[in-house]
Scaffold this motif. Structure first.
Motif, PDB file in Angstrom:
ATOM      1  N   LEU B  22      -3.262 -19.807  12.792  1.00  0.00           N
ATOM      2  CA  LEU B  22      -4.477 -19.059  13.095  1.00  0.00           C
ATOM      3  C   LEU B  22      -5.075 -19.643  14.199  1.00  0.00           C
ATOM      4  O   LEU B  22      -5.972 -18.695  14.963  1.00  0.00           O
ATOM      5  CB  LEU B  22      -5.512 -19.263  11.948  1.00  0.00           C
ATOM      6  CG  LEU B  22      -6.397 -18.364  11.617  1.00  0.00           C
ATOM      7  CD1 LEU B  22      -5.834 -16.677  11.478  1.00  0.00           C
ATOM      8  CD2 LEU B  22      -7.430 -18.825  10.624  1.00  0.00           C
ATOM      9  N   VAL B  23      -5.215 -20.820  14.607  1.00  0.00           N
ATOM     10  CA  VAL B  23      -5.990 -21.431  15.741  1.00  0.00           C
ATOM     11  C   VAL B  23      -5.311 -22.017  16.810  1.00  0.00           C
ATOM     12  O   VAL B  23      -5.149 -21.736  18.131  1.00  0.00           O
ATOM     13  CB  VAL B  23      -6.820 -22.254  14.942  1.00  0.00           C
ATOM     14  CG1 VAL B  23      -7.912 -22.805  16.438  1.00  0.00           C
ATOM     15  CG2 VAL B  23      -7.745 -21.867  14.063  1.00  0.00           C
ATOM     16  N   ILE B  24      -4.325 -22.778  16.496  1.00  0.00           N
ATOM     17  CA  ILE B  24      -3.836 -23.691  17.795  1.00  0.00           C
ATOM     18  C   ILE B  24      -2.839 -22.822  18.284  1.00  0.00           C
ATOM     19  O   ILE B  24      -2.839 -22.879  19.940  1.00  0.00           O
ATOM     20  CB  ILE B  24      -2.901 -24.975  17.065  1.00  0.00           C
ATOM     21  CG1 ILE B  24      -3.976 -25.651  16.177  1.00  0.00           C
ATOM     22  CG2 ILE B  24      -2.310 -25.809  17.919  1.00  0.00           C
ATOM     23  CD1 ILE B  24      -3.446 -26.955  15.551  1.00  0.00           C
ATOM     24  N   LEU B  25      -1.947 -22.222  17.795  1.00  0.00           N
ATOM     25  CA  LEU B  25      -0.896 -21.343  18.624  1.00  0.00           C
ATOM     26  C   LEU B  25      -1.516 -20.240  19.479  1.00  0.00           C
ATOM     27  O   LEU B  25      -1.249 -20.238  20.873  1.00  0.00           O
ATOM     28  CB  LEU B  25       0.189 -20.827  17.632  1.00  0.00           C
ATOM     29  CG  LEU B  25       1.380 -20.747  18.064  1.00  0.00           C
ATOM     30  CD1 LEU B  25       1.871 -22.166  18.491  1.00  0.00           C
ATOM     31  CD2 LEU B  25       2.440 -20.241  17.101  1.00  0.00           C
ATOM     32  N   PRO B  26      -2.385 -19.651  19.130  1.00  0.00           N
ATOM     33  CA  PRO B  26      -3.218 -18.438  19.723  1.00  0.00           C
ATOM     34  C   PRO B  26      -3.928 -19.094  21.158  1.00  0.00           C
ATOM     35  O   PRO B  26      -3.687 -18.674  21.980  1.00  0.00           O
ATOM     36  CB  PRO B  26      -4.080 -17.937  19.061  1.00  0.00           C
ATOM     37  CG  PRO B  26      -3.707 -17.966  17.601  1.00  0.00           C
ATOM     38  CD  PRO B  26      -3.051 -19.474  17.524  1.00  0.00           C
ATOM     39  N   VAL B  27      -4.440 -20.331  20.787  1.00  0.00           N
ATOM     40  CA  VAL B  27      -5.395 -20.961  21.954  1.00  0.00           C
ATOM     41  C   VAL B  27      -4.129 -21.413  22.855  1.00  0.00           C
ATOM     42  O   VAL B  27      -4.378 -21.279  24.087  1.00  0.00           O
ATOM     43  CB  VAL B  27      -6.150 -22.026  21.181  1.00  0.00           C
ATOM     44  CG1 VAL B  27      -6.575 -22.931  22.776  1.00  0.00           C
ATOM     45  CG2 VAL B  27      -7.474 -21.712  20.428  1.00  0.00           C
ATOM     46  N   ALA B  28      -3.130 -21.835  22.543  1.00  0.00           N
ATOM     47  CA  ALA B  28      -2.014 -22.682  23.458  1.00  0.00           C
ATOM     48  C   ALA B  28      -1.454 -21.460  24.160  1.00  0.00           C
ATOM     49  O   ALA B  28      -1.273 -21.601  25.488  1.00  0.00           O
ATOM     50  CB  ALA B  28      -0.899 -23.233  22.469  1.00  0.00           C
ATOM     51  N   VAL B  29      -1.258 -20.254  23.492  1.00  0.00           N
ATOM     52  CA  VAL B  29      -0.652 -19.087  24.349  1.00  0.00           C
ATOM     53  C   VAL B  29      -1.541 -18.868  25.466  1.00  0.00           C
ATOM     54  O   VAL B  29      -1.193 -18.455  26.515  1.00  0.00           O
ATOM     55  CB  VAL B  29      -0.176 -17.972  23.269  1.00  0.00           C
ATOM     56  CG1 VAL B  29       0.190 -16.818  23.868  1.00  0.00           C
ATOM     57  CG2 VAL B  29       1.013 -18.405  22.300  1.00  0.00           C
ATOM     58  N   ILE B  30      -2.889 -18.664  24.826  1.00  0.00           N
ATOM     59  CA  ILE B  30      -3.677 -18.075  25.987  1.00  0.00           C
ATOM     60  C   ILE B  30      -3.851 -18.920  27.170  1.00  0.00           C
ATOM     61  O   ILE B  30      -3.983 -18.602  28.465  1.00  0.00           O
ATOM     62  CB  ILE B  30      -4.999 -17.535  25.529  1.00  0.00           C
ATOM     63  CG1 ILE B  30      -5.847 -16.616  26.463  1.00  0.00           C
ATOM     64  CG2 ILE B  30      -5.887 -18.909  25.136  1.00  0.00           C
ATOM     65  CD1 ILE B  30      -6.925 -16.152  25.955  1.00  0.00           C
ATOM     66  N   LEU B  31      -3.843 -20.340  26.985  1.00  0.00           N
ATOM     67  CA  LEU B  31      -3.854 -21.018  27.994  1.00  0.00           C
ATOM     68  C   LEU B  31      -2.511 -21.139  28.905  1.00  0.00           C
ATOM     69  O   LEU B  31      -2.611 -21.160  30.389  1.00  0.00           O
ATOM     70  CB  LEU B  31      -4.134 -22.579  27.564  1.00  0.00           C
ATOM     71  CG  LEU B  31      -5.494 -22.929  26.978  1.00  0.00           C
ATOM     72  CD1 LEU B  31      -5.439 -24.430  26.174  1.00  0.00           C
ATOM     73  CD2 LEU B  31      -6.434 -22.985  27.973  1.00  0.00           C
ATOM     74  N   TRP B  32      -1.605 -20.858  28.401  1.00  0.00           N
ATOM     75  CA  TRP B  32      -0.353 -20.967  28.841  1.00  0.00           C
ATOM     76  C   TRP B  32      -0.311 -19.473  29.713  1.00  0.00           C
ATOM     77  O   TRP B  32       0.227 -19.742  30.948  1.00  0.00           O
ATOM     78  CB  TRP B  32       0.887 -20.781  28.026  1.00  0.00           C
ATOM     79  CG  TRP B  32       2.358 -20.471  28.465  1.00  0.00           C
ATOM     80  CD1 TRP B  32       2.888 -21.144  29.406  1.00  0.00           C
ATOM     81  CD2 TRP B  32       3.023 -19.308  27.950  1.00  0.00           C
ATOM     82  NE1 TRP B  32       4.196 -20.485  29.654  1.00  0.00           N
ATOM     83  CE2 TRP B  32       4.030 -19.319  28.741  1.00  0.00           C
ATOM     84  CE3 TRP B  32       2.874 -18.531  26.864  1.00  0.00           C
ATOM     85  CZ2 TRP B  32       5.127 -18.656  28.641  1.00  0.00           C
ATOM     86  CZ3 TRP B  32       3.951 -17.636  26.737  1.00  0.00           C
ATOM     87  CH2 TRP B  32       5.080 -17.651  27.404  1.00  0.00           C
ATOM     88  N   ARG B  33      -0.754 -18.437  29.351  1.00  0.00           N
ATOM     89  CA  ARG B  33      -0.866 -17.296  30.040  1.00  0.00           C
ATOM     90  C   ARG B  33      -1.707 -17.369  31.144  1.00  0.00           C
ATOM     91  O   ARG B  33      -1.392 -16.792  32.259  1.00  0.00           O
ATOM     92  CB  ARG B  33      -1.206 -15.941  29.068  1.00  0.00           C
ATOM     93  CG  ARG B  33      -0.096 -15.625  28.254  1.00  0.00           C
ATOM     94  CD  ARG B  33       0.396 -14.426  28.946  1.00  0.00           C
ATOM     95  NE  ARG B  33       1.927 -14.188  28.347  1.00  0.00           N
ATOM     96  CZ  ARG B  33       2.028 -13.563  27.129  1.00  0.00           C
ATOM     97  NH1 ARG B  33       0.991 -13.120  26.185  1.00  0.00           N
ATOM     98  NH2 ARG B  33       3.406 -13.314  26.916  1.00  0.00           N
ATOM     99  N   SER B  34      -2.903 -18.125  30.888  1.00  0.00           N
ATOM    100  CA  SER B  34      -4.171 -17.966  31.836  1.00  0.00           C
ATOM    101  C   SER B  34      -3.503 -18.981  33.448  1.00  0.00           C
ATOM    102  O   SER B  34      -3.732 -18.595  34.282  1.00  0.00           O
ATOM    103  CB  SER B  34      -5.212 -18.636  31.313  1.00  0.00           C
ATOM    104  OG  SER B  34      -5.811 -17.734  30.464  1.00  0.00           O
ATOM    105  N   PHE B  35      -2.640 -19.790  32.872  1.00  0.00           N
ATOM    106  CA  PHE B  35      -2.238 -20.799  34.034  1.00  0.00           C
ATOM    107  C   PHE B  35      -0.978 -20.477  34.102  1.00  0.00           C
ATOM    108  O   PHE B  35      -0.299 -21.495  34.961  1.00  0.00           O
ATOM    109  CB  PHE B  35      -2.467 -22.281  33.548  1.00  0.00           C
ATOM    110  CG  PHE B  35      -3.819 -22.542  33.392  1.00  0.00           C
ATOM    111  CD1 PHE B  35      -4.676 -22.803  32.218  1.00  0.00           C
ATOM    112  CD2 PHE B  35      -4.799 -22.527  34.534  1.00  0.00           C
ATOM    113  CE1 PHE B  35      -5.792 -22.821  32.196  1.00  0.00           C
ATOM    114  CE2 PHE B  35      -6.216 -23.022  34.372  1.00  0.00           C
ATOM    115  CZ  PHE B  35      -6.818 -23.015  33.045  1.00  0.00           C
TER     116      PHE B  35
END
Lengths: 330, 268, 294
Positions: B22-35
């Motif tokens: 719910l939380v950790i994976l989506p946040v990780a993905v968006i960070l990965w995509r942004s950078f």
């Protein structure tokens, strides 16, 4: 001199003060004594202007201050729970009143140093109230109140939140301070020992009325009524009369004859409390009462539990008629 | 209850799995995509003229909303705690109201009050554009942030009681002096916490603001509107991710501040 | 100075003692600390203009065509569908988070592992995150460009995930403090009397947690029904399937049907009020029960 004339105050249905009139002499230390709900705090706060009266007037130093705000009455007030300015140091707390009056910095510094010495808090001057003990906080509150040279010092159960030992020490310290500084002081307390210890004058209040005003001796030895007598010290009921336990004289009962003016009683229990001895007695009707004797008296009588004695009072008492049961106050 | 190791590990796994998905994976993905295109790519995306303008607008709104909420919030808190007047309970209830109102409903309500044809629609005729103008966005933001300062200051006022202020009075302080020198310092940590909550919420408000804003990029887009616009209108998913990450960073900073302040306001 | 010594008999004054004439002294200005009428007036004015007036204008608009029109607007097929989707999904989400939130709270309080502090801090993230950012964050993983091939956009599960994300902290943060304060000795006593773990949980722990769980769940539900920003991108806005009430309302405003928008808004508000009112009743009931205990 403070004069209260016909003061009355109600909180909703509850009548806290009922036509109270009182004069407080200049330079005296007067105690407003009484049980909770007697109106003593209300009266003090009315003198301060922290609460308004419904009726009556307050005069300080000849001027009618009934309509005047507390800021302008020239009073100093000490609260039971200190009301310390928690976010200011001890120095800043004491200096507060002076800085409000925009006194020059040098003058403030000098006065605060003086007061710190008087109350013995020089070591703590840069600490915060949270780092002080209760007694220290109250001394700070006192210094703070005295800083602006009030004509009148008002203390609302100032030692109520402190331990018994600290309370006793601090009230004697207050008395010594009063003897040096001579500010007209009014002290509210429910502790009769405190009032008897340090007050010049006591005004005893009960249910919003003044029961008696006088010196401690006046109230203790010449109480105006039963309430005053039992509030100021312990009382014993001796055959329908109120006497002080230490005024009771015990003699051995000789045979079955009743001695004139005395009451026959049986010794139920003898409790040795150091120098004093408390003798618990029961008269022929089954009523229990207490006598206070010295060790010497008890030994001279060779008193034992179960002995039959005759108890009489060394002093007369004005309260001859029977009244509602009075608990043995202590 | 002491769970047997098996049960305990199962509970832990299920809970952590839920949080991961719910939380950790989506946040990780968006960070990965942004950078994904490096820090440079990220920075370029968040410093476009439209982005800078959005940032400025968001900050402007915060700069207006916070002082208003501080002044009026403290006043309301004082009224609720120290005041005696009929309807005090009602006032308390209304202060809590914004928590129950959907952001879209906030927008609708404001439009129906300040918009053309609304009760105060007359202001439009005087040349003041509330709806589709800055005042509307400010009003929407104030609506949703109003309870914060009040609710953080109230308990502190309760706790300190009136004695310090009364002591100040006996020492000669006027009402204003007592407030400034005694009350205000006493409530400062509660007030600061309320301000942080207000700032965080102001920066993050979306639903209410999008209803009352004309939404032109570079003109009337806040940061949140920028994220929405980039994804939906520009199909600039990368840009949307980067702007979202920026906002997320601000939210984390706010969280950290709140944790630090939380300790301060409970020990004072 | 002469001292006025007042002597009186103890107890009540004699019957018929006249009350002294009480002159109503004009009130001196109140002591500092109390706020004056100006402050109260300003407070009421501020709160009214900011919160009450807009809501009042909206309610008036909703009722402008009479209750009949209001009812029609709320029961229009599209509106009903949106409300159905909203209330249904929110209820499911509240339920899911009640179960999982309690589990998470349990693990955070009773278990210990590396990184627990970080996980605990993470719980607050959905609270602090702007709703639109929540939408994007979830889309990055579960949207059309999903790196794991799971595409939930424009589906009901997508809606559910978004709402679950946003309302996660409510139940967790409501239950945690109660668990922290829970009396372990009561549980141990139950165990020593022969209760299995399940029994202890069911009959000892759960009843203690129930008020907090209900409160957290209620708040989660109230929050979910009004959500917009977190669902606007991932939901897809499909009428009857994934269009939530807030999206319907926004649509009505866009096509210049303010009365419809206001009507459904009022309906949504009413549901939220009822939920919060029930929660308040529950809290009061709970408090009274605890006070009765000696």
């Amino acid at each position: 001199m403070i004069t209260i004339a016909h003061a009355s105050k109600a909180f909703g249905d509850f009548l806290a003060l009922h036509d109270v009139s009182l004069d407080i002499p200049t330079g005296s230390l007067t105690a407003l004594l009484g049980p909770s709900g007697s109106g003593k705090s209300t009266l003090l706060r009315a003198i301060a202007g922290l609460d308004d009266l419904d009726g009556g007037t307050v005069t300080i130093g000849g001027a009618d201050v009934t309509q005047v705000v507390p800021q302008k009455r020239g009073i100093g007030f000490v609260f039971q729970h200190y009301a310390a300015f928690k976010h200011m140091t001890v120095r800043d707390n004491i200096a507060f009143g002076l800085s409000i009056r925009r006194r020059p910095k040098a003058e403030i510094r000098r006065r605060v140093d003086e007061l710190l010495e008087v109350v013995g808090l020089e070591v703590f001057q840069n600490r915060y109230p949270a780092q002080l003990s209760g007694g220290q906080r109250q001394r700070m509150a006192l210094a703070r109140a005295l800083a602006v040279d009030p004509q009148v010092l008002l203390l609302d159960e100032p030692f109520g939140a402190l331990d018994a030992k600290v309370r006793a020490d601090l009230r004697r310290w207050l008395r010594r301070l009063h003897d040096e500084v001579h500010v007209t002081t009014v002290l509210v307390t429910h502790d009769q020992e405190e009032a008897l210890d340090i007050a010049d004058r006591i005004a005893l209040l009960h249910k919003g009325r003044i029961e008696q005003v006088g010196t401690p001796d006046d109230l203790y030895d010449r109480p105006a009524n039963e309430f005053v007598m039992s509030f100021l010290g312990s009382v014993s009921r001796l055959g329908g009369r109120l006497v002080r336990p230490h005024d009771i004289v015990l003699e051995r009962a000789a045979g079955g004859s009743a001695v004139d003016g005395g009451i026959r009683a049986t010794v139920r229990r003898i409790v040795r409390l150091g120098f004093e001895v408390r003798v618990e007695l029961q008269d022929d009707d089954g009523a229990e009462f207490t006598a206070q004797l010295t060790r010497g008296d008890v030994e001279a009588l060779a008193l034992r539990e179960g002995d039959a004695v005759v108890a009489s009072s060394a002093r007369g008492t004005p309260f001859e008629e029977p009244s509602l049961a009075v608990t043995v106050a202590s | 209850m002491r769970l047997r190791t098996g049960a305990r590990l199962t509970a832990r796994t299920v809970a952590l799995a839920y949080l991961t998905v719910l939380v950790i994976l989506p946040v990780a993905v968006i960070l990965w995509r942004s950078f994904g295109e490096g820090i440079g790519g990220f920075l370029a995306s968040v410093t476009t003229p439209a982005a800078i303008s959005a940032f400025n607008l968001s900050l402007l709104i915060v700069a207006i909303v916070v002082p208003l909420n501080v002044v009026f919030g403290v006043t309301v808190a004082l009224a609720l705690v120290r005041g005696r007047f009929p309807g005090r309970g009602a006032l308390q209830a209304v202060v809590d109201l914004p928590f129950a109102v959907s952001p879209i409903v906030v927008g609708v309500a404001l439009i129906l009050l300040w918009g053309v044809g609304g009760w105060f629609g007359g202001v439009e005729a005087l040349g003041v554009k509330v709806i589709f103008g800055l005042p509307g966005m400010v009003l929407a933001t104030i609506f949703v942030t109003m309870p914060f300062v009040v609710r953080e200051v109230e308990p502190v006022l309760h706790e300190i009681g009136q004695e310090q202020e009364q002591a100040a009075a006996t020492l000669g302080a006027s009402s204003w002096q007592a407030f400034w020198r005694v009350t205000l310092p006493a409530i400062r940590w509660g007030l600061t916490y309320g301000v942080v909550l207000t700032v965080a919420r102001s920066l993050g408000e979306f639903g209410a603001v999008i209803m009352v804003s004309s939404g032109f990029p570079g003109v009337s887009e806040t940061l949140t509107l920028l994220v929405h616009g980039r994804y939906l209108d520009d199909h600039n998913t990368f840009g949307a991710y980067c702007a979202a990450t920026l906002l997320m960073a601000m939210a984390v900073v706010a969280l950290v501040l709140m944790t630090l302040l939380d300790r301060k306001r409970s020990t004072r | 100075m002469a001292l006025t010594a007042t002597r009186s008999r103890a107890g009540n004054p004699g019957p018929g003692a006249p009350a002294p004439s009480v002159e109503r002294t004009a009130r001196a200005r109140r002591v500092t600390g109390t706020i004056g009428p100006l402050g109260i007036g300003v407070s009421v004015l501020w709160v009214s203009v900011i919160v009450l007036l807009p809501l009042a204008a909206m309610t008036f608009t909703a009722l402008s065509g009479g209750l009949g029109d209001l009812w029609e607007a709320v029961t229009a097929p599209a509106a009903l569908a949106a409300l159905r989707v909203t209330l249904g999904t929110s209820a499911v989400v509240a339920l899911v988070n009640v179960v999982m939130g309690t589990l998470v709270a349990w693990v955070l309080v009773r278990d210990d592992f590396r990184g627990k502090g970080l996980v605990n801090a993470l719980i607050d993230l959905p609270f602090a995150l702007p709703t639109i950012v929540a939408s994007i964050v979830l889309l990055s993983l579960y949207g059309p460009y999903s790196p794991i091939g799971v595409q939930l956009n424009a589906t009901t599960p997508g809606l559910t995930v978004a709402l679950a994300f946003v309302t996660l902290p409510f139940v967790v943060r409501a239950v945690q403090p109660v668990l922290l304060e829970a009396d372990r000795e009561v549980e141990e006593a139950a165990a020593s009397l022969g209760g299995s773990n399940l029994t202890v949980f069911r009959r000892i722990v759960l009843p203690t947690l129930l008020p907090a769980i209900l409160s957290g769940g209620g708040l989660a539900f109230a929050r979910a029904i009004g959500e917009y920003g977190s669902v606007v991108l991932i939901g897809g806005n499909i009428p009857g399937r994934t269009q939530v009430a807030s999206q319907y309302i926004q649509q009505q405003i866009e096509i210049d049907r303010p009365v419809n928008a206001a009507a459904v808004s009022v309906a949504l508000l009413l549901v939220a009020f009822v939920v919060l009112f029930l929660l308040r009743l529950l809290a009061g009931f709970q408090r009274r029960r605890e006070e009765k205990a000696p």
